[in-house]
Structures are given as C-alpha cells and as structure tokens.
Design an enzyme around this catalytic site. Structure first.
Site, PDB file in Angstrom:
ATOM      1  N   ASP A 182     -60.561 102.321  24.624  1.00 37.35           N
ATOM      2  CA  ASP A 182     -59.594 103.431  24.639  1.00 37.35           C
ATOM      3  C   ASP A 182     -59.550 104.194  23.317  1.00 37.35           C
ATOM      4  O   ASP A 182     -58.501 104.727  22.938  1.00 37.35           O
ATOM      5  CB  ASP A 182     -58.175 102.930  24.983  1.00 37.35           C
ATOM      6  CG  ASP A 182     -58.162 102.120  26.260  1.00 37.35           C
ATOM      7  OD1 ASP A 182     -58.818 102.549  27.221  1.00 37.35           O
ATOM      8  OD2 ASP A 182     -57.520 101.065  26.283  1.00 37.35           O
ATOM      9  N   LYS A 220     -63.704 107.620  23.289  1.00 44.13           N
ATOM     10  CA  LYS A 220     -65.168 107.773  23.391  1.00 44.13           C
ATOM     11  C   LYS A 220     -65.550 108.928  24.303  1.00 44.13           C
ATOM     12  O   LYS A 220     -66.490 109.662  24.021  1.00 44.13           O
ATOM     13  CB  LYS A 220     -65.810 106.485  23.942  1.00 44.13           C
ATOM     14  CG  LYS A 220     -65.741 105.314  23.000  1.00 44.13           C
ATOM     15  CD  LYS A 220     -66.378 104.070  23.611  1.00 44.13           C
ATOM     16  CE  LYS A 220     -65.632 103.531  24.799  1.00 44.13           C
ATOM     17  NZ  LYS A 220     -64.308 102.974  24.512  1.00 44.13           N
ATOM     18  N   GLY A 267     -62.065 103.961  31.448  1.00 44.45           N
ATOM     19  CA  GLY A 267     -61.434 105.221  31.827  1.00 44.45           C
ATOM     20  C   GLY A 267     -61.655 106.216  30.709  1.00 44.45           C
ATOM     21  O   GLY A 267     -61.111 106.051  29.631  1.00 44.45           O
ATOM     22  N   HIS A 268     -62.514 107.189  30.929  1.00 44.55           N
ATOM     23  CA  HIS A 268     -62.822 108.161  29.884  1.00 44.55           C
ATOM     24  C   HIS A 268     -62.203 109.515  30.253  1.00 44.55           C
ATOM     25  O   HIS A 268     -62.436 110.029  31.344  1.00 44.55           O
ATOM     26  CB  HIS A 268     -64.338 108.282  29.694  1.00 44.55           C
ATOM     27  CG  HIS A 268     -64.953 107.014  29.159  1.00 44.55           C
ATOM     28  ND1 HIS A 268     -66.286 106.768  29.125  1.00 44.55           N
ATOM     29  CD2 HIS A 268     -64.368 105.914  28.619  1.00 44.55           C
ATOM     30  CE1 HIS A 268     -66.512 105.568  28.586  1.00 44.55           C
ATOM     31  NE2 HIS A 268     -65.355 105.040  28.286  1.00 44.55           N
ATOM     32  N   GLN A 309     -65.582 100.214  26.895  1.00 48.27           N
ATOM     33  CA  GLN A 309     -64.776  99.216  26.176  1.00 48.27           C
ATOM     34  C   GLN A 309     -65.036  99.353  24.662  1.00 48.27           C
ATOM     35  O   GLN A 309     -65.107 100.459  24.181  1.00 48.27           O
ATOM     36  CB  GLN A 309     -65.045  97.784  26.674  1.00 48.27           C
ATOM     37  CG  GLN A 309     -64.532  97.522  28.097  1.00 48.27           C
ATOM     38  CD  GLN A 309     -65.431  98.076  29.187  1.00 48.27           C
ATOM     39  OE1 GLN A 309     -66.611  97.851  29.185  1.00 48.27           O
ATOM     40  NE2 GLN A 309     -64.870  98.813  30.118  1.00 48.27           N
ATOM     41  N   THR A 341     -55.492 101.701  34.717  1.00 47.17           N
ATOM     42  CA  THR A 341     -54.428 100.907  35.345  1.00 47.17           C
ATOM     43  C   THR A 341     -53.031 101.486  35.121  1.00 47.17           C
ATOM     44  O   THR A 341     -52.076 101.045  35.757  1.00 47.17           O
ATOM     45  CB  THR A 341     -54.432  99.479  34.769  1.00 47.17           C
ATOM     46  OG1 THR A 341     -54.254  99.576  33.340  1.00 47.17           O
ATOM     47  CG2 THR A 341     -55.728  98.754  35.068  1.00 47.17           C
TER      48      THR A 341
HETATM   49  P1  IMP Z   1     -62.005  93.334  32.736  1.00 52.84           P
HETATM   50  O1  IMP Z   1     -63.128  94.006  32.030  1.00 52.84           O
HETATM   51  O2  IMP Z   1     -61.379  94.204  33.801  1.00 52.84           O
HETATM   52  O3  IMP Z   1     -62.362  91.963  33.237  1.00 52.84           O
HETATM   53  O4  IMP Z   1     -60.814  93.088  31.666  1.00 52.84           O
HETATM   54  C1  IMP Z   1     -60.950  92.181  30.586  1.00 52.84           C
HETATM   55  C2  IMP Z   1     -60.114  92.636  29.396  1.00 52.84           C
HETATM   56  O5  IMP Z   1     -60.698  93.823  28.865  1.00 52.84           O
HETATM   57  C3  IMP Z   1     -58.670  93.005  29.750  1.00 52.84           C
HETATM   58  O6  IMP Z   1     -57.839  92.694  28.654  1.00 52.84           O
HETATM   59  C4  IMP Z   1     -58.733  94.518  29.933  1.00 52.84           C
HETATM   60  O7  IMP Z   1     -57.483  95.138  29.704  1.00 52.84           O
HETATM   61  C5  IMP Z   1     -59.756  94.895  28.880  1.00 52.84           C
HETATM   62  N1  IMP Z   1     -60.491  96.115  29.220  1.00 52.84           N
HETATM   63  C6  IMP Z   1     -61.493  96.247  30.112  1.00 52.84           C
HETATM   64  N2  IMP Z   1     -61.951  97.505  30.136  1.00 52.84           N
HETATM   65  C7  IMP Z   1     -61.229  98.192  29.230  1.00 52.84           C
HETATM   66  C8  IMP Z   1     -61.269  99.541  28.770  1.00 52.84           C
HETATM   67  O8  IMP Z   1     -62.065 100.377  29.199  1.00 52.84           O
HETATM   68  N3  IMP Z   1     -60.357  99.857  27.806  1.00 52.84           N
HETATM   69  C9  IMP Z   1     -59.493  98.952  27.286  1.00 52.84           C
HETATM   70  N4  IMP Z   1     -59.438  97.685  27.678  1.00 52.84           N
HETATM   71  C10 IMP Z   1     -60.303  97.302  28.639  1.00 52.84           C
END
Ligand code: IMP
Length: 407
Positions: free
Chosen positions: A12, A15, A39-40, A198, A279
């Site tokens: 977040d 990017k 989420g971009h 991420q 989310t």
């Molecule tokens: P997952 O990738 O959905 O399994 O989530 C694993 C962890 O990474 C959780 O704490 C999510 O909130 C975090 N996470 C996954 N994708 C993102 C992202 O794009 N931005 C911020 N946090 C992320």
C-alpha cells in the site's frame, strides 16, 4: 531497459501511482507476483481506477501489459476487472497477456484460505483471495498453471466443479496466455517496467514471517516472475510512504500508540485515506520506520526511492521518524528477524519541524519548503539511497521527478 518497482514497506505504498507515472514512457509493464490480494489505485484527472490483477500500465492505450509467471490468478476476477476497465473506456483486447507459467486460483481456494486463517492461533489477517492456498499447492506440486488449461489431460485430478470452471474460461483465455520468456527475449531494446505487489516486508523470505503474503514480493521476484535472469534487471525503485502503514496482523514497531501518540493514528488514517483498496479494512498507521526502510533498500537492491504521501504531513507542527529500536534497554540499529523482538521493541524517534504549508502543487524539488527538503534529505542519508521521485498528491500530475529513468 528493465526497471523494477517494489514496495519498500508492508504494501500500500502507492506503487500503482508510480508505475502509472513511469509507464507513460514504457513499452511494457509486467506484474511479477501476488494476485487479487493487491489493490493499486490510479488517479488521472477526475477518473480513479482500482486495479487488483491487471498491471498499472493498462491506462495508456499503447502499452502492453503482462501478468507474470509468479502470479496467482483467479480467471473470474481477472475477466471482471477487464470488463470494468472496458466499461470505463479502457480498451484492453490484444494487449493483455498472461504467462503460461502463472497459477490459477480455483473456486474453493478463497474459502479454504479464510477458514485456514481463522483456525490459526493468531490469524495473519489474510485478504481471503486464495493466495496462500494457491502458492501452497504450487509448492506442493498440485497447482494448475495456465499452460495446463490447454493440455488434453492434466497432471492432477480435479473435481468436476473445478473442471467446469476451467472449461468456462478456456476460450476467453486462449488469446491471452503466452510464453513470457520468449516474449522477453524480444524486449531487449524496449522499456520494460516490472510491477511488484505487496512489499519487501510482506515477502515470504525477507518479510516479517509468518505475517507475510506467500509470494516473492521483493525485487528479486521480478526475474523469477517474468522468465529472465537477475543480471537483466537494470534498476530498482523502492516506493514508500512518508509514514508507515500495515494491514492485517504482525509486528509493527513504529505503530502509533494512543497512550504515547494521542490520536495521530486516527488523524493520519483520515488525511491519508488509509483504508484497504481490496478489503476496505482500516490500515494500521505509524511513524516512518527508517530501520525497516534501510533493510528493504539493502535486501532488495533499491537504488532509487519514490516517496509518496508527503503532503499528508502538510498541517503538522512536528513530524517524527523512527531511527532505531530500543529492546530490553539496548538500541538496535538493524531490522531484527525475531517476532518477539519486533513486537516489543520501542521506536527511537527523531523529530523534525513541520512545514505547515500546502505542497500539493509543488512541481519541483526546489519549490518544496525547506523543512520538507530537510525531512527528505535525512531519509536519503539514513538509507544511503536518493529519493528520485516525490509524490505530493494522488493525481498523476502531482509528482516530482528528480532524474530521468529511461536514459
Ligand atoms: P494474503 O496475501 O491475502 O494471504 O495476506 C497475507 C498478509 O498480507 C495479510 O496481513 C494481508 O493484509 C497482507 N497483504 C496481502 N496483500 C497486501 C497488499 O496488497 N497490501 C497490503 N497488505 C497486503
């Protein structure tokens, strides 16, 4: 020329905006990891685009975009995202491609992901998009790649529901799935942007394990995720916010605490609109953590920094940044691996006077107030990496570029 854009915090960081900005002069944008957990957000004048799977270069009509080999892709989410883009006037046909080595997120994986997380002693706070399950099945050698969709017989035995799901997308995927390695060999004299998802601190190997995502979200994923070798990467731009945020659980040493920092967390969340794009969850907020940023620079070979959300601090009298951790009476300068240390470490804070001025229309580095430049220079000297891009607002035009990247 191959330029990587990587998140230098816990995701977040903005990017999407930086990729979109640099994509103006790029031929190709390849997303190299993750899936619809990302989420971009891209803001162009009055239009806002929210992307989860499609690389951020899609907004430019002449750019080819590729979903890379290390991505995990739910075809249903992808087709829905492409339809939304079409409805918004972005025509994508003929310029969106998927690596045949990328893995499919199949129906049922998302529910399994959520069930698995809630059964954990301390849930990770997964986005519930089936990411962890898909990567786990890949490592277990039970995943389905996009290439497999077109084989007459598959290696693994799928149930009827999954087979029917794949059947329903086979024809729409046909023209998009390709061999990214062969494609990359034809890109030698082209300008290619590698878009990370991420961030370094959510990377499976370098991040705050187990509170991480399951993909290779650091810069080294750019090679593996696109079918080239690491020596073919020419530069790495690390994107970070003027403060720090995190979604989900896990250690966060510089997180604002009400007893120490009053309502700073709430203030930053509201000014910076710190709610998850995927989310909608409120993001945890904290001081800029220079210890983890320097760690990200070192482990991800970051040679340029892109600082975003600097304008969020416009009204502040004072700005603080975390320059070390204090743990059991001693100071730690390097980012620790232990979750116990990270969870109980206290941030060592350095204070800077606020600039108390609207910087959202500053178009050059010199036009920034001196106090803002002092904050930026401190970051540069702490990390030993230049801040070559500074973003002072969400719009594409609110970007200060201090060097030319494509020459
Ligand atoms: P997952 O990738 O959905 O399994 O989530 C694993 C962890 O990474 C959780 O704490 C999510 O909130 C975090 N996470 C996954 N994708 C993102 C992202 O794009 N931005 C911020 N946090 C992320």
């Amino acid at each position: 020329m191959n330029l990587v854009i990587v998140g230098a915090q816990w995701g977040d960081e903005g990017k999407g905006k930086i990729v979109d900005y640099l994509a103006r002069d790029a031929d190709t944008v390849i997303r190299y990891s993750g899936g619809a957990n990302a989420g971009h957000t891209i803001v162009v004048d009055d239009a806002t685009y929210k992307l989860h799977l499609v690389p951020s270069g899609i907004i430019y009509p002449g750019t080819t975009v590729v979903l890379g080999s290390s991505m995990v892709i739910d075809p249903q989410s992808l087709m829905e995202e492409l339809s939304r883009l079409e409805a918004a006037g972005i025509s994508w046909k003929g310029r969106v491609f998927i690596s045949d080595r990328a893995h499919l997120v199949l129906p049922g994986y998302k529910e399994r992901d959520r069930e698995k997380d809630s059964a954990r002693k301390t849930p990770l706070g997964t986005t519930g998009r089936g990411i962890g399950i898909t990567y786990a099945l890949k490592a277990f050698r039970e995943g389905v790649r996009f290439a497999d969709v077109f084989d007459s017989e598959m290696f693994i035995d799928l149930d009827e529901k999954d087979k029917a799901f794949i059947d329903s997308y086979r024809s729409s995927l046909k023209s998009m799935v390709f061999d990214v390695t062969a494609f990359m060999s034809g890109q030698k004299n082209k300008r290619v942007l590698f878009e990370g998802a991420q961030g370094v601190l959510l990377d499976l190997d370098c991040g705050t394990y187990p509170y991480v995502s399951s993909g290779c979200s650091s810069s080294f994923g750019a090679a593996a995720g696109t079918g080239i070798g690491p020596r073919d990467l020419d530069g790495v731009i690390g994107v970070f916010k003027a403060y720090t945020t995190r979604v989900g659980n896990g250690p966060f040493p510089s997180e604002f605490r009400e007893d120490r920092d009053g309502n700073l967390g709430h203030t930053i969340r509201e000014i910076g609109h710190e709610y998850g794009t995927t989310t909608g969850r409120p993001r945890r907020c904290g001081y800029l953590d220079l210890v983890s940023l320097r760690y990200a620079c070192r482990t991800a070979s970051i040679d340029s920094l892109a600082l975003t959300h600097l304008d969020v601090y416009d009204t502040f009298d004072e700005i603080k940044a975390c320059v070390g951790y204090r743990y059991k009476g001693r100071e730690i300068a390097d980012f620790p691996t232990s979750n116990e240390v990270l969870s109980s470490a206290e941030p060592v804070l350095k204070s800077f006077p606020g600039w108390k001025q609207d910087i959202s229309s500053c178009g050059t580095y010199d036009s920034l107030p001196e106090r803002a430049r002092t904050y930026v220079s401190f970051i540069e000297s702490f990390t030993a990496v230049p801040a070559d891009i500074i973003s002072v607002g969400s719009n594409r035009s609110q970007t200060i570029l201090r060097k030319s990247f494509w020459s």
